[in-house]
Structures are given as structure tokens and as C-alpha cells.
Design an enzyme around this catalytic site. Structure first.
Site, PDB file in Angstrom:
ATOM      1  N   ASP A 196       0.819  -1.219   0.000  1.00  0.00           N
ATOM      2  CA  ASP A 196       0.000   0.000   0.000  1.00  0.00           C
ATOM      3  C   ASP A 196       0.852   1.268   0.000  1.00  0.00           C
ATOM      4  OD1 ASP A 196      -2.473   1.615   0.528  1.00  0.00           O
ATOM      5  OD2 ASP A 196      -1.469   1.976   2.430  1.00  0.00           O
ATOM      6  N   LEU A 242      -6.265   7.032   2.991  1.00  0.00           N
ATOM      7  CA  LEU A 242      -6.427   8.066   1.964  1.00  0.00           C
ATOM      8  C   LEU A 242      -5.265   8.115   0.978  1.00  0.00           C
ATOM      9  CD1 LEU A 242      -7.821  10.925   4.220  1.00  0.00           C
ATOM     10  CD2 LEU A 242      -9.074   9.657   2.498  1.00  0.00           C
ATOM     11  N   ARG A 243      -4.354   7.146   1.096  1.00  0.00           N
ATOM     12  CA  ARG A 243      -3.206   7.161   0.199  1.00  0.00           C
ATOM     13  C   ARG A 243      -3.623   7.074  -1.260  1.00  0.00           C
ATOM     14  NH1 ARG A 243       0.146   3.823   3.559  1.00  0.00           N
ATOM     15  NH2 ARG A 243       1.523   5.258   4.630  1.00  0.00           N
ATOM     16  N   GLY A 244      -4.615   6.241  -1.526  1.00  0.00           N
ATOM     17  CA  GLY A 244      -5.094   6.061  -2.908  1.00  0.00           C
ATOM     18  C   GLY A 244      -5.571   7.370  -3.510  1.00  0.00           C
TER      19      GLY A 244
END
Length: 357
Positions: A209, A290-292
Site C-alpha cells: 500500500d 487516503l493514500r489512494g
């Protein structure tokens, strides 16, 4: 500032040209976008053996323009940007000691599979620190990789703790070494590129991720393309300089395009409605954290800058969203649908497009 002279180009080791690489568009795009904006967070390249992963990454490092560094500095310090300079250089600037600068090629550091943490992060010589009262630091691979590319082949076979260290440095832009109460830090802003073969095991989801993008590459199936790749390789091996000469104009053009994109990036705008829709896609796919959302926004902006525009379009998002999200989906062992297809399906639904578009 006085600049030192460069060695003539012909004395450097010849590398296969980036613009001559056939196919693997997904991998090439992900690498270029990370060069334009290193804050995208690196690339994980998963694919079959012998598909040109290492060749492409070396070619990318060779393609990039030379950078200005402080001469004889082990961290490739930037002469003006405080985020990219060592504490020693910063101190010299504060004391108004003139800096000698030099130009050098962007470093491409290969991380060997058996590397120890000391080799990666660097070591502090405690005896010297105690007896002479100086912070004696022996820089590691992260110091060498500052402002360059750090390539980890077979990242899925690397010790999880080391992967953690690499990802922490890549995210923060700094490497800190602590031993016996002595602490030293230095800039470590690099593009992290990991590659691996799915047959040799997957990376843990929480580590996967943290890579900004995930490119999948496959062996070229079309016989005419395979023949072209084999012929190119034979031609390059026979006379590398002549082969590179044929692609020099294309190389120069792409290099200039990257430089222009880096300068344009801060002026690129992504409309609020598009940002909301990106988050809707992430929400619909049940992406953790919220990385995406952040990476998709950054990658879409980098692509827009690469193409010389300042407004992000739906098509820009469509071209990067699979690369940014496919490795963040929760794995269902019973499901046979490709994660990339799931991302495109959710994207098409949210953006009101036909899946086949």
C-alpha cells in the site's frame, strides 16, 4: 560558486536508450510520472522474469538531465534547496562559506538482496565519536540515492524490516541513524522502484500500500514484436554507441519534456468535482486510508504536466487510476476478476462512462 568540469559523455558506460524500449507502456508511464513528481511515492513493478525491468530503470536514470550538487558531498546535496542538503552544507551556507558545485548524472542505486541495515542506512563510528568528539558517519546506500533512483530487485524477498526502513525514508525524505545516544540525519529523497516476480510471493498488503503505483508487466506475446526486441538487443550489443546515436534526438526530446513538466507541475489544477469523483472511486472500491486518493491526484497532475497542459481531464485520471489503486484492493482468494479491471469498472461507473471506453 565555482563549477567543476564534466567528463566527456563518451567516457561513461553506455546504457540501452529509454526511447528504444519496445512495449511495457504501463511501467514506462509509472516511472516517468514518479520522476516528474517524486512525491507520487515510487513504483512497484510486478511481472515475469526477463521482461526488461532492470534495463528500463537503468535507461530512465541515464535519460534524466544532470543535477547540480555540492562538490565532494556524500549526499548529493542541492546547493540551494534546504530539504535536499545535508546539515553540514546548510551550516556552510549559514556561515557564508562559498560552495563549490559540480554537475553529475542522477544516481541509480541497486540495493543488493543480502544488504544489512548498516549498509543501507549508514553507520556511526562510536569509538571515533567518543575519543575525538566528532560525529563520524559512514554513509550508506540511502545517502548515495538522495536525489536519484533506488532500485530494489526482488523486493518481495527482502526482509520486511528493511522494506519498512526504505519506505519510511522515501516518504519522509530523510534518513536518521541513531546509536548509543548519537543521532545523525541526512536527506534521502529518492524515487523508490521495487520489482518482483509474483511466483516468488506477494508483499504484505501494508507494505504494498505504501508504494505509490503498481505496474504489471507481461512477456510480449506477438512474434513480430519479440523479433524486433531481439534484433534491437543484438544491434545494441554489437555497437552500443551507434545504436544510441540513432535514438539521441528522441532521448533529448523526452528529457526536455520531463524538465518542462517538472517546472509546469506547480501550476497544474485539478477541478474540485474531479477530486470528489476520485474519492468516490476509492470509497466504492473500499480502499483503506487516503493514500489512494492522494496518489491518484498527484499522478493525474504529473501526467497533465508531462503533456504540457495545466488542467487535469477525465482521461488523465482514467490513464493513471489503475496504476494507483490496483494494489490497494482487498484480496478475495475466491475471486478471479483482475484488480485492474475492477478499478476501471468502478471508475467508469462513477464518471458515467462506458466500461469499454
Amino acid at each position: 560558486m565555482t563549477a567543476t568540469l564534466q567528463a566527456p559523455r563518451s567516457t561513461r558506460r553506455v546504457v540501452f536508450p529509454f526511447t528504444a524500449i519496445v512495449g511495457q507502456e504501463e511501467m514506462k508511464l509509472a516511472l516517468l510520472l514518479n520522476v516528474i513528481d517524486p512525491k507520487v511515492g515510487g513504483v512497484m513493478i510486478m511481472g515475469d522474469r526477463g521482461t526488461g525491468k532492470s534495463t528500463t530503470i537503468r535507461a530512465l536514470a541515464d535519460l534524466l538531465p544532470e543535477i547540480e550538487i555540492v562538490a565532494n558531498d556524500p549526499f548529493n546535496s542541492h546547493p540551494e534547496d534546504p530539504d535536499l542538503m545535508s546539515d553540514q552544507v546548510r551550516q556552510q551556507l549559514e556561515e557564508q562559506i562559498p560552495l563549490t558545485t559540480a554537475k553529475k548524472k542522477v544516481s541509480m542505486v541497486d540495493l543488493p538482496l543480502g544488504a544489512t541495515e548498516d549498509r543501507v542506512c549508514g553507520t556511526i563510528d562510536i569509538e571515533k565519536a567518543l575519543s575525538e568528539g566528532v560525529k563520524a558517519f559512514e554513509p550508506g546506500l540511502l545517502a548515495k540515492a538522495n536525489r536519484g533512483i533506488l532500485y530494489v530487485d526482488e523486493v518481495n524477498l527482502l526482509d520486511d524490516h528493511l522494506v519498512d526502513v526504505l519506505l519510511d525514508s522515501a516518504a519522509s525524505g530523510w534518513n536518521t541513524v541513531e546509536r548509543e545516544g548519537i543521532s545523525i540525519r541526512h536527506p534521502a529523497r529518492f524515487v523508490l522502484v521495487g520489482s518482483g516476480n509474483p511466483e516468488e510471493g506477494e508483499l504484505r498488503p501494508q507494505l504494498l500500500d505504501r508504494f505509490g503505483m503498481h505496474a504489471e508487466i507481461h512477456t510480449v506475446k506477438e512474434p513480430p514484436l519479440r523479433v524486433k526486441i531481439v534484433e534491437q538487443r543484438a544491434e545494441f550489443d554489437q555497437d552500443p554507441l551507434a545504436f544510441c546515436g540513432k535514438y539521441q534526438a528522441e532521448q533529448d526530446l523526452l528529457q526536455q519534456k520531463l524538465v518542462n513538466a517538472q517546472q509546469l507541475l506547480s501550476r497544474v489544477n485539478i477541478d474540485y468535482d474531479l477530486r470528489v469523483k476520485i474519492s468516490e472511486v476509492c470509497s466504492e472500491l473500499d480502499v483503506d486510508g487516503l493514500r489512494g486518493d492522494i496518489v491518484t491526484n498527484r499522478a493525474a497532475k504529473a501526467l497533465t504536466a508531462f503533456e504540457g497542459r495545466t488542467e487535469v481531464t477525465v482521461d488523465d485520471i482514467k490513464r493513471v487510476i489503475t496504476l494507483c489503486l490496483r494494489h490497494r484492493l482487498r484480496k478475495d482468494p475466491l475471486e478471479s476478476i483482475d484488480s485492474g479491471y475492477k478499478v476501471q469498472k468502478a471508475f467508469s461507473r462513477v464518471f458515467g462512462l462506458d466500461v469499454a471506453e
